[in-house]
Design an enzyme around this catalytic site. Structure first.
Site, PDB file in Angstrom:
ATOM      1  N   HIS A 168      -4.096   1.679   4.645  1.00  0.00           N
ATOM      2  CA  HIS A 168      -3.452   2.925   4.220  1.00  0.00           C
ATOM      3  C   HIS A 168      -3.303   3.915   5.375  1.00  0.00           C
ATOM      4  O   HIS A 168      -2.309   4.628   5.456  1.00  0.00           O
ATOM      5  CB  HIS A 168      -4.255   3.570   3.080  1.00  0.00           C
ATOM      6  CG  HIS A 168      -4.162   2.816   1.799  1.00  0.00           C
ATOM      7  ND1 HIS A 168      -5.060   1.832   1.458  1.00  0.00           N
ATOM      8  CD2 HIS A 168      -3.270   2.887   0.786  1.00  0.00           C
ATOM      9  CE1 HIS A 168      -4.732   1.332   0.278  1.00  0.00           C
ATOM     10  NE2 HIS A 168      -3.649   1.951  -0.159  1.00  0.00           N
ATOM     11  N   LYS A 213       0.842  -1.190   0.000  1.00  0.00           N
ATOM     12  CA  LYS A 213       0.000   0.000   0.000  1.00  0.00           C
ATOM     13  C   LYS A 213       0.884   1.250   0.000  1.00  0.00           C
ATOM     14  O   LYS A 213       1.978   1.246   0.552  1.00  0.00           O
ATOM     15  CB  LYS A 213      -0.899  -0.002   1.225  1.00  0.00           C
ATOM     16  CG  LYS A 213      -1.977  -1.068   1.163  1.00  0.00           C
ATOM     17  CD  LYS A 213      -2.757  -1.129   2.451  1.00  0.00           C
ATOM     18  CE  LYS A 213      -3.954  -2.049   2.375  1.00  0.00           C
ATOM     19  NZ  LYS A 213      -3.738  -3.354   1.829  1.00  0.00           N
ATOM     20  N   SER A 246      -7.360   3.429  -2.173  1.00  0.00           N
ATOM     21  CA  SER A 246      -7.505   3.285  -0.724  1.00  0.00           C
ATOM     22  C   SER A 246      -8.978   3.406  -0.364  1.00  0.00           C
ATOM     23  O   SER A 246      -9.648   4.335  -0.810  1.00  0.00           O
ATOM     24  CB  SER A 246      -6.717   4.385  -0.017  1.00  0.00           C
ATOM     25  OG  SER A 246      -7.135   4.519   1.324  1.00  0.00           O
TER      26      SER A 246
END
Length: 119
Positions: free
Chosen positions: A47, A20, A88
């Site tokens: 995230h 991420k 995200s």
């Protein structure tokens, strides 16, 4: 650009793997000048875990920051390739073209691609 803003690295990502990432706008507190930075790591399950580490570090430097979105980075250091994609859930999709340009500034001998696809 403020001297303290210039000391903030544009990119900090893991050396290998798929992980991420977030795109963060950093600026000097109460200032107008800003810098967008990329942060990514496999250690983040979500995230927001990345942002929870970035924000206090920037505040300690007298900065304020805002997450502009996130996604994933696939980093293949052997083939010298980076791919930016995904989104995200918490922050929405980052502008992957901006993230890719930031990556090109650091990984200038890499093939760097991005897509708005989720996979």
């Amino acid at each position: 650009m403020s001297d303290s803003l210039a000391t903030v690295p544009a990119v900090e990502i893991d050396e290998e793997g798929t992980f991420k990432y977030i795109l963060v706008r950093v600026k000097v507190k109460d200032g107008d000048v800003h810098k967008d930075i990329v942060r990514g790591t496999k250690s983040a399950e979500y995230h927001n875990h990345i942002f929870e580490k970035v924000e206090p570090a920037m505040k300690a430097l007298g900065m304020e920051c805002q997450c502009l979105g996130g996604g994933k980075i696939e980093h293949n250091s052997q083939e010298k390739k980076l791919r930016v994609f995904g989104e995200s859930t918490a922050f929405g999709k980052a502008d992957h073209s901006v993230a890719a340009e930031k990556l090109k500034g650091v990984f200038n001998n890499y093939e760097i691609t991005w897509t708005d696809d989720k996979k």
